[in-house]
Design a protein around this motif. Structure first.
Motif, PDB file in Angstrom:
ATOM      1  N   HIS A 163      47.615  51.832  35.462  1.00 48.63           N
ATOM      2  CA  HIS A 163      48.060  52.444  36.716  1.00 48.63           C
ATOM      3  C   HIS A 163      49.019  51.522  37.467  1.00 48.63           C
ATOM      4  O   HIS A 163      50.100  51.946  37.894  1.00 48.63           O
ATOM      5  CB  HIS A 163      46.843  52.773  37.580  1.00 48.63           C
ATOM      6  CG  HIS A 163      47.186  53.276  38.943  1.00 48.63           C
ATOM      7  ND1 HIS A 163      47.795  54.495  39.158  1.00 48.63           N
ATOM      8  CD2 HIS A 163      47.009  52.721  40.179  1.00 48.63           C
ATOM      9  CE1 HIS A 163      47.978  54.674  40.455  1.00 48.63           C
ATOM     10  NE2 HIS A 163      47.511  53.617  41.092  1.00 48.63           N
ATOM     11  N   TYR A 164      48.633  50.264  37.599  1.00 51.81           N
ATOM     12  CA  TYR A 164      49.497  49.340  38.336  1.00 51.81           C
ATOM     13  C   TYR A 164      50.748  48.981  37.539  1.00 51.81           C
ATOM     14  O   TYR A 164      51.795  48.685  38.122  1.00 51.81           O
ATOM     15  CB  TYR A 164      48.709  48.076  38.711  1.00 51.81           C
ATOM     16  CG  TYR A 164      47.848  48.283  39.939  1.00 51.81           C
ATOM     17  CD1 TYR A 164      48.415  48.285  41.206  1.00 51.81           C
ATOM     18  CD2 TYR A 164      46.474  48.511  39.831  1.00 51.81           C
ATOM     19  CE1 TYR A 164      47.640  48.491  42.332  1.00 51.81           C
ATOM     20  CE2 TYR A 164      45.691  48.725  40.951  1.00 51.81           C
ATOM     21  CZ  TYR A 164      46.282  48.715  42.199  1.00 51.81           C
ATOM     22  OH  TYR A 164      45.519  48.938  43.320  1.00 51.81           O
TER      23      TYR A 164
ATOM     24  N   THR B   9      50.245  61.940  41.920  1.00 54.55           N
ATOM     25  CA  THR B   9      50.550  60.824  42.814  1.00 54.55           C
ATOM     26  C   THR B   9      52.020  60.802  43.221  1.00 54.55           C
ATOM     27  O   THR B   9      52.595  59.738  43.449  1.00 54.55           O
ATOM     28  CB  THR B   9      50.177  59.486  42.149  1.00 54.55           C
ATOM     29  OG1 THR B   9      50.866  59.374  40.888  1.00 54.55           O
ATOM     30  CG2 THR B   9      48.684  59.374  41.918  1.00 54.55           C
TER      31      THR B   9
ATOM     32  N   VAL C 184      52.732  59.142  46.529  1.00 56.63           N
ATOM     33  CA  VAL C 184      52.682  57.683  46.474  1.00 56.63           C
ATOM     34  C   VAL C 184      54.063  57.139  46.110  1.00 56.63           C
ATOM     35  O   VAL C 184      54.509  56.116  46.636  1.00 56.63           O
ATOM     36  CB  VAL C 184      51.625  57.203  45.464  1.00 56.63           C
ATOM     37  CG1 VAL C 184      51.684  55.686  45.299  1.00 56.63           C
ATOM     38  CG2 VAL C 184      50.230  57.621  45.910  1.00 56.63           C
ATOM     39  N   SER C 185      54.763  57.843  45.222  1.00 51.75           N
ATOM     40  CA  SER C 185      56.115  57.420  44.862  1.00 51.75           C
ATOM     41  C   SER C 185      57.041  57.485  46.069  1.00 51.75           C
ATOM     42  O   SER C 185      57.939  56.648  46.225  1.00 51.75           O
ATOM     43  CB  SER C 185      56.663  58.294  43.728  1.00 51.75           C
ATOM     44  OG  SER C 185      56.958  59.603  44.179  1.00 51.75           O
TER      45      SER C 185
ATOM     46  N   MET D  46      53.013  51.866  38.395  1.00 52.82           N
ATOM     47  CA  MET D  46      53.520  51.761  39.760  1.00 52.82           C
ATOM     48  C   MET D  46      54.533  50.634  39.899  1.00 52.82           C
ATOM     49  O   MET D  46      55.446  50.694  40.726  1.00 52.82           O
ATOM     50  CB  MET D  46      52.356  51.557  40.729  1.00 52.82           C
ATOM     51  CG  MET D  46      51.456  52.770  40.850  1.00 52.82           C
ATOM     52  SD  MET D  46      52.389  54.273  41.305  1.00 52.82           S
ATOM     53  CE  MET D  46      51.163  55.541  41.018  1.00 52.82           C
TER      54      MET D  46
ATOM     55  N   ASN E  83      43.641  60.627  50.640  1.00 57.60           N
ATOM     56  CA  ASN E  83      44.807  59.966  50.048  1.00 57.60           C
ATOM     57  C   ASN E  83      46.054  60.146  50.909  1.00 57.60           C
ATOM     58  O   ASN E  83      46.793  59.195  51.153  1.00 57.60           O
ATOM     59  CB  ASN E  83      45.063  60.531  48.644  1.00 57.60           C
ATOM     60  CG  ASN E  83      46.201  59.804  47.942  1.00 57.60           C
ATOM     61  OD1 ASN E  83      46.168  58.603  47.758  1.00 57.60           O
ATOM     62  ND2 ASN E  83      47.229  60.554  47.566  1.00 57.60           N
TER      63      ASN E  83
ATOM     64  N   ILE F 160      56.346  54.380  48.022  1.00 59.87           N
ATOM     65  CA  ILE F 160      56.873  53.188  47.352  1.00 59.87           C
ATOM     66  C   ILE F 160      58.383  53.070  47.536  1.00 59.87           C
ATOM     67  O   ILE F 160      58.904  51.995  47.848  1.00 59.87           O
ATOM     68  CB  ILE F 160      56.526  53.212  45.851  1.00 59.87           C
ATOM     69  CG1 ILE F 160      55.021  52.993  45.654  1.00 59.87           C
ATOM     70  CG2 ILE F 160      57.308  52.141  45.089  1.00 59.87           C
ATOM     71  CD1 ILE F 160      54.579  53.124  44.225  1.00 59.87           C
TER      72      ILE F 160
ATOM     73  N   THR G  66      51.860  48.232  48.256  1.00 61.51           N
ATOM     74  CA  THR G  66      51.729  49.538  48.906  1.00 61.51           C
ATOM     75  C   THR G  66      50.667  50.376  48.218  1.00 61.51           C
ATOM     76  O   THR G  66      49.796  50.981  48.870  1.00 61.51           O
ATOM     77  CB  THR G  66      53.079  50.283  48.879  1.00 61.51           C
ATOM     78  OG1 THR G  66      54.059  49.525  49.579  1.00 61.51           O
ATOM     79  CG2 THR G  66      52.956  51.656  49.515  1.00 61.51           C
ATOM     80  N   VAL G  67      50.721  50.417  46.894  1.00 64.24           N
ATOM     81  CA  VAL G  67      49.725  51.179  46.129  1.00 64.24           C
ATOM     82  C   VAL G  67      48.336  50.621  46.370  1.00 64.24           C
ATOM     83  O   VAL G  67      47.373  51.377  46.593  1.00 64.24           O
ATOM     84  CB  VAL G  67      50.067  51.145  44.627  1.00 64.24           C
ATOM     85  CG1 VAL G  67      48.988  51.876  43.820  1.00 64.24           C
ATOM     86  CG2 VAL G  67      51.429  51.773  44.382  1.00 64.24           C
ATOM     87  N   TRP G  68      48.208  49.286  46.344  1.00 66.29           N
ATOM     88  CA  TRP G  68      46.897  48.660  46.556  1.00 66.29           C
ATOM     89  C   TRP G  68      46.349  48.986  47.934  1.00 66.29           C
ATOM     90  O   TRP G  68      45.173  49.311  48.091  1.00 66.29           O
ATOM     91  CB  TRP G  68      47.018  47.147  46.390  1.00 66.29           C
ATOM     92  CG  TRP G  68      45.719  46.449  46.669  1.00 66.29           C
ATOM     93  CD1 TRP G  68      44.692  46.227  45.798  1.00 66.29           C
ATOM     94  CD2 TRP G  68      45.305  45.885  47.925  1.00 66.29           C
ATOM     95  NE1 TRP G  68      43.660  45.573  46.425  1.00 66.29           N
ATOM     96  CE2 TRP G  68      44.005  45.355  47.726  1.00 66.29           C
ATOM     97  CE3 TRP G  68      45.907  45.792  49.184  1.00 66.29           C
ATOM     98  CZ2 TRP G  68      43.305  44.731  48.752  1.00 66.29           C
ATOM     99  CZ3 TRP G  68      45.204  45.174  50.200  1.00 66.29           C
ATOM    100  CH2 TRP G  68      43.925  44.651  49.982  1.00 66.29           C
TER     101      TRP G  68
ATOM    102  N   GLU H 106      45.192  52.661  48.131  1.00 67.90           N
ATOM    103  CA  GLU H 106      43.941  52.880  47.406  1.00 67.90           C
ATOM    104  C   GLU H 106      42.765  52.176  48.082  1.00 67.90           C
ATOM    105  O   GLU H 106      41.640  52.679  48.063  1.00 67.90           O
ATOM    106  CB  GLU H 106      44.094  52.414  45.963  1.00 67.90           C
ATOM    107  CG  GLU H 106      45.084  53.265  45.184  1.00 67.90           C
ATOM    108  CD  GLU H 106      45.233  52.826  43.735  1.00 67.90           C
ATOM    109  OE1 GLU H 106      44.705  51.741  43.398  1.00 67.90           O
ATOM    110  OE2 GLU H 106      45.859  53.557  42.968  1.00 67.90           O
TER     111      GLU H 106
END
Length: 302
Positions: free
Chosen positions: A184-185, A28, A31-32, A188, A84, A35, A69-71, A74
C-alpha cells in the motif's frame, strides 16, 4: 511543437493511469487528490533547505510528505472517531494551506507559483529543454515523466501478484505472507512521485483527473485486472491526443481540454457501458421489477 506537447501529455497521462488503476479498485481515489496537493508542502520545505528549484531533493521531500499524508489520514481513521473522508478533510487542507502560507510569506521572490502548481501548462514544456553533452534531447518534462512512467510500470510488473491479492483480499494476502501495508505504501509513494513529476506539465488538480478518469472508464468496461490496465492506458493516450488537438483548434488551455475530454469519455462510458453502464443498470432494474410484479400477481391470483 504540437508533436512534443502531445508526447508530453501522453506520457503524463499514462504515468498517472497506471497507479490510478489500483486507486480506483481500492476505493482510494480521494486519497490521491489529497496527495497531489499536499506534496506541495514537501517541495516548499525541500526548497528552503536547498534553495534550488532544480534540486532532486525537492522530489524526495514531496514524496515523503505524500507518504506522510497517507499515514496521517489512516492514523486518524484508525481511531474510529473519523471516517475516511473526514480524515482527508482534516489532513488535506492542513498540509496544503501550510504550503501556501510558506510560499506567500517566504518565497515571494522565487519562481514557485501557486497557480502554476495547481493548473500547470503543458504548452510551456517544449521551452524547457534537456541538454546532454551539448545535444538537445527534447523537453525536460518528457524525459522526467518517461522515467516516472518506467518506474510505475516496473513496480506494477514486479509486484503484479502482490498488488492484485492485496487489492482484492488484504486478509488473505497477510495470511500467505504478503504485507498489505508495505504494498500500500509502495503504491502511495508512486502516486506522490507521479504527482510531483506532473506538476510542470498539468498541475496537481488535473493529475487527479488523469489518475481517476481512464482507470474508472476501464473499470466500467471489464472485470479482468490486466485488461483494465490495458484499457486505462489506451484511454489515457486517446484522451491526451484528442485533448491536444481540440485545444489547438479552439485556442484554449491544453491540460484543461485534456481533462474535459477525459471527463466526457468517462461519463459516456459510465452511461453506455454494456456491463456496468447506467442504461444497462436501469434496464436490469426494470426487468427485475417486472419479474417481481409478475411473481406478486401470480401469488395473489390477480
Amino acid at each position: 511543437m504540437i508533436t512534443q506537447i502531445t508526447l508530453v501529455s501522453v506520457v503524463v497521462a499514462v504515468a498517472c493511469a497506471l497507479p490510478g488503476v489500483f486507486l480506483v479498485l481500492r476505493g482510494t481515489t480521494m486519497v490521491s487528490d489529497a496527495i497531489t496537493h499536499t506534496v506541495l508542502l514537501g517541495i516548499v520545505l525541500a526548497f528552503f533547505v536547498t534553495q534550488d528549484l532544480r534540486s532532486p531533493l525537492l522530489v524526495v521531500g514531496a514524496t515523503l510528505v505524500g507518504v506522510a499524508t497517507v499515514w496521517a489520514i489512516e492514523a486518524l481513521q484508525q481511531t474510529k472517531l473519523l471516517s475516511n473522508d473526514a480524515a482527508i478533510g482534516i489532513v488535506f487542507p492542513l498540509f496544503f494551506s501550510i504550503a501556501i502560507i510558506l510560499i506567500t510569506r517566504h518565497a515571494g521572490n522565487v519562481h514557485l507559483d501557486v497557480d502554476a502548481v495547481l493548473m500547470g501548462e503543458v504548452a510551456f514544456a517544449p521551452f524547457r529543454r534537456f541538454v546532454f553533452m551539448g545535444m538537445d534531447l527534447g523537453p525536460r518534462a518528457l524525459w522526467s515523466m518517461l522515467g516516472i512512467l518506467v518506474v510505475n510500470a516496473t513496480f506494477i510488473f514486479l509486484f503484479y501478484k502482490e498488488l492484485k491479492i492485496t487489492t482484492f483480499d488484504a486478509g488473505f494476502a497477510a495470511a500467505i505472507g504478503f504485507s498489505p501495508a508495505l504494498i500500500h505504501y509502495g503504491l502511495m509513494t508512486l502516486v506522490s512521485l507521479t504527482a510531483v513529476g506532473a506538476y510542470d506539465s498539468v498541475g496537481s488538480i488535473l493529475v487527479v483527473g488523469f489518475m481517476v478518469g481512464p482507470p474508472l472508464a476501464a473499470f466500467l468496461l471489464t472485470d479482468r485486472l490486466h485488461v483494465m490496465i490495458i484499457i486505462a492506458v489506451a484511454m489515457a493516450i486517446v484522451n491526451s491526443v484528442l485533448g491536444v488537438q481540440f485545444a489547438f483548434f479552439f485556442n484554449t488551455t491544453i491540460a484543461g481540454m485534456i481533462a474535459v475530454i477525459t471527463g466526457v469519455t468517462t461519463l459516456s462510458i459510465f452511461v453506455l457501458s454494456p456491463k456496468k453502464g447506467l442504461i444497462k443498470a436501469t434496464l436490469n432494474r426494470k426487468r427485475e421489477q417486472r419479474k417481481l410484479n409478475q411473481r406478486i400477481r401470480q401469488e395473489t391470483g390477480a
